[in-house]
Scaffold this motif. Structure first.
Motif, mmCIF file in Angstrom:
data_model
loop_
_atom_site.group_PDB
_atom_site.id
_atom_site.type_symbol
_atom_site.label_atom_id
_atom_site.label_comp_id
_atom_site.label_asym_id
_atom_site.label_seq_id
_atom_site.Cartn_x
_atom_site.Cartn_y
_atom_site.Cartn_z
ATOM 1 N N GLY B 245 11.753 -21.520 21.478
ATOM 2 C CA GLY B 245 10.969 -22.601 20.885
ATOM 3 C C GLY B 245 10.556 -23.614 21.928
ATOM 4 N N LEU B 246 11.492 -23.945 22.816
ATOM 5 C CA LEU B 246 11.200 -24.917 23.879
ATOM 6 C C LEU B 246 10.134 -24.380 24.835
ATOM 7 N N LEU B 247 10.263 -23.102 25.215
ATOM 8 C CA LEU B 247 9.276 -22.509 26.127
ATOM 9 C C LEU B 247 7.891 -22.495 25.483
ATOM 10 N N ALA B 252 2.464 -24.526 24.964
ATOM 11 C CA ALA B 252 1.389 -24.959 24.071
ATOM 12 C C ALA B 252 0.919 -26.372 24.417
ATOM 13 N N ALA B 253 1.848 -27.229 24.849
ATOM 14 C CA ALA B 253 1.462 -28.593 25.234
ATOM 15 C C ALA B 253 0.522 -28.540 26.435
ATOM 16 N N ILE B 254 0.840 -27.679 27.395
ATOM 17 C CA ILE B 254 -0.027 -27.543 28.575
ATOM 18 C C ILE B 254 -1.403 -27.000 28.149
ATOM 19 N N ALA B 288 -5.951 -31.201 14.861
ATOM 20 C CA ALA B 288 -5.558 -29.779 14.883
ATOM 21 C C ALA B 288 -4.998 -29.404 16.249
ATOM 22 N N LEU B 289 -5.623 -29.950 17.304
ATOM 23 C CA LEU B 289 -5.152 -29.667 18.666
ATOM 24 C C LEU B 289 -3.728 -30.194 18.847
ATOM 25 N N ALA B 290 -3.484 -31.390 18.300
ATOM 26 C CA ALA B 290 -2.141 -31.974 18.421
ATOM 27 C C ALA B 290 -1.107 -31.175 17.637
ATOM 28 N N PRO B 294 3.525 -28.074 18.039
ATOM 29 C CA PRO B 294 4.608 -27.858 17.067
ATOM 30 C C PRO B 294 4.496 -26.519 16.345
ATOM 31 N N LEU B 295 3.245 -26.069 16.123
ATOM 32 C CA LEU B 295 3.073 -24.757 15.482
ATOM 33 C C LEU B 295 3.597 -23.657 16.406
ATOM 34 N N ALA B 296 3.303 -23.783 17.700
ATOM 35 C CA ALA B 296 3.786 -22.784 18.668
ATOM 36 C C ALA B 296 5.313 -22.796 18.699
ATOM 37 N N TRP B 297 5.912 -24.001 18.647
ATOM 38 C CA TRP B 297 7.384 -24.093 18.610
ATOM 39 C C TRP B 297 7.930 -23.335 17.398
ATOM 40 N N LEU B 298 7.267 -23.565 16.249
ATOM 41 C CA LEU B 298 7.739 -22.921 15.016
ATOM 42 C C LEU B 298 7.633 -21.397 15.123
ATOM 43 N N ILE B 299 6.507 -20.914 15.668
ATOM 44 C CA ILE B 299 6.324 -19.462 15.812
ATOM 45 C C ILE B 299 7.398 -18.903 16.748
ATOM 46 N N GLY B 300 7.632 -19.595 17.869
ATOM 47 C CA GLY B 300 8.646 -19.139 18.828
ATOM 48 C C GLY B 300 10.032 -19.129 18.211
#
Lengths: 235, 316
Positions: B245-247, B252-254, B288-290, B294-300
């Motif tokens: 999730g952290l990775l 995703a933030a980058i 949506a960009l912001a 968090p969506l990527a964290w959730l998927i991970g």
């Protein structure tokens, strides 16, 4: 009974393959002590694997710490088995230390898994590390330790959480006589305080110095169950 | 008094113990050695690239949606009627061609308003092409009437013929067909953008699942040991989920940061083609960009939880 086996068999291969353990029936009461003896390949490690729940029996009935262990192929309550494993301490013959963790972190692992408070973990781990004579090597990784030191870390990890059942597979194999005697004192003391202890060993002189009830295996069969008297190894 | 003093001392001792425990607790424990097993380079890079693509797809979805709305709006306001020789007598002979057409339009139910352009307004429209000469043309210009359709109405197929009978040569420029085609195009673009989003999400799940399996393979022995020490599936899965999730979050933030200036630039280029509400659409894009990290964290997190628990189910 802490350990109860009723005609327990264990087979590693497919149906029809030869059994590693055959129709073992034995009991070990709470607070009991047993030497587990037999030549290489007799099934000592297989029996220990059953007792620390790494394997499940292919036949018969097995109960550990008053909990029935379902046989292979039947559904098991995984969380229940995990809780049961936390009450068992194991000294593995090959130590099984985590290479990326320090000695302190390796010993602390059972306490962390049991979600003990960090302050208690630190105190308990320091105490047991000092007892095994490795208080100053707490930050060393396993690859920085000698075989004997790794074995002492493995012993510390097995007893740090004061298990109800302690299983040891050749625990003195890499220890000098002084350390082996200290280990036996620790095992005897834990046994005296109520821990059930089963020690698999080839060390006949150790058994002679610390006579006690014994289980003997040969070719996967129980040939000695000296629960009452004191088994004396051949000189 | 001594009791109270004792209680106070005990409370202070407890607080000191708690503070000491906090101080002694390692900032980040890594029981399974996942920091080394799950590299902080490749996966975040892949997630950053996927986030960038997802951001572009989101912007495409939003822009095509805005343009479709804009074109649909044009269909209700953009019907133009041209009347050549507007001052000449109409076919009936009673009035001018221009007035005959305006009277007829006023009586039609599908027209909610008809606005004739003045000569000055017409000259303004032509000025970009003809310059100052637009106001002094010798060639006669047709009269131009802009219609607004009644809500829910569409122009009848025989409307132009009806006006032609009153003032022959009168033409109606109806953008309806083009609007229909453009709206269909915009809808297709929206569907395409959604499909791209879906594919990106599926690839993300696959990449994370592969990374999780690689981590499981690299830490097979450690997991087996921790399992034998009594760790539950949840204990082990949570370690993987936290790390992955952290990775994903950092990657995703980058990706979102890299996409931000691109989206702003595209938004600026698209502004003239968007309706007045285009600014709020740009804000929605930024929101949506912001939400992508968090969506990527959730998927991970969720992918790792599922993959690890399925793998652990094979252990005794």
């Amino acid at each position: 009974m802490v350990v109860r086996l009723d005609k327990v068999g264990l087979r590693y291969g497919p149906a029809g393959a030869e059994e590693a353990l055959h129709a073992l029936t034995l009991t070990v009461p709470q607070g009991g002590f047993r030497w587990l003896q037999g030549p290489s390949g007799a099934g000592k490690s297989s029996l220990l694997r059953l007792l620390y729940l790494e394997a499940r029996p292919t036949s018969g009935r097995l109960a550990v710490l008053n909990t029935d262990i379902p046989p292979q192929g039947s559904p098991a309550a995984r969380a229940r088995l995990a809780r049961l494993r936390r009450r068992i301490g194991v000294v593995f013959q090959d130590f099984r230390l985590l290479p990326h963790l320090t000695a302190f972190e390796n010993v602390a692992l059972p306490l962390r898994i049991a979600a003990r408070p960090e302050g208690q973990i630190r105190a308990d781990v320091q105490e047991i590390l000092a007892w095994v004579g490795l208080g100053r090597r707490r930050d060393a990784h396993p690859h920085e330790l000698s075989g004997g030191e790794q074995q002492r870390i493995a012993i510390a990890r097995a007893v740090v959480h004061r298990p109800a059942l302690l299983l040891a597979d050749e625990p003195t194999g890499n220890l000098d006589d002084v350390q082996a005697e200290r280990l036996m004192q620790l095992l005897r003391e834990m046994n005296r305080l109520g821990t059930t202890v089963i020690v698999a060993t080839h060390n006949e002189s150790l058994v002679r110095r610390h006579p006690g009830p014994a289980l003997g295996l040969e070719a996967g069969r129980l040939v000695i169950d000296d629960a009452d008297g004191y088994y004396q190894a051949d000189a | 008094m001594p009791d109270r003093a004792d209680q106070h001392a005990a409370r202070r001792a407890d607080a000191a113990d708690r503070a000491r425990a906090r101080a002694l607790r390692p900032a980040r424990r890594d029981d399974l050695g996942l920091r080394r097993a799950l590299s902080d380079r490749l996966l975040p890079f892949l997630v950053a690239a996927m986030t960038f693509l997802a951001a572009l797809a989101l912007a495409g979805f939003s822009a095509s949606s805005d343009m479709a709305a804009s074109w649909r709006g044009a269909a209700t306001t953009g019907v133009v009627v041209q009347i050549p020789n507007a001052g000449a007598p109409a076919a009936s002979g009673h009035t001018t061609r221009r007035d005959a057409v305006l009277n007829a339009l006023g009586a039609m139910r599908w027209v909610s308003a008809e606005t004739p352009l003045s000569d000055a307004a017409l000259a303004d429209l032509l000025r970009p092409w003809l310059g100052a000469a637009a106001a002094n043309l010798v060639v006669p210009l047709p009269a131009v009437v802009v219609l607004r359709l009644a809500p829910g109405s569409s122009m009848p197929a025989d409307a132009e013929a009806a006006l032609d009978r009153l003032a022959p040569g009168t033409m109606i420029e109806n953008p309806g067909i083009w609007v229909t085609r453009l709206t269909r195009l915009a809808t297709s673009l929206q569907a395409l953008s959604f499909l791209v989003l879906l594919i990106v999400a599926l690839i993300a799940v696959s990449v994370i699942a592969v990374a999780t399996r690689a981590g499981l393979a690299a830490r097979r022995q450690s997991i087996a040991i921790v399992h034998l020490l009594g760790a539950t599936d949840g204990f082990i899965a949570s370690r993987f989920a936290r790390r992955l999730g952290l990775l994903c979050l950092s990657g995703a933030a980058i990706g979102a940061l890299v996409a931000l200036p691109v989206l702003l630039a595209l938004g600026r280029l698209a502004t003239p083609f968007l309706p007045a509400g285009g600014t709020s659409a740009a804000t929605a894009n930024l929101v949506a960009l912001a939400l992508l990290p968090p969506l990527a964290w959730l998927i991970g997190w969720a992918t790792a939880q599922i993959a690890v628990r399925r793998w652990l189910a094979r252990l005794t």
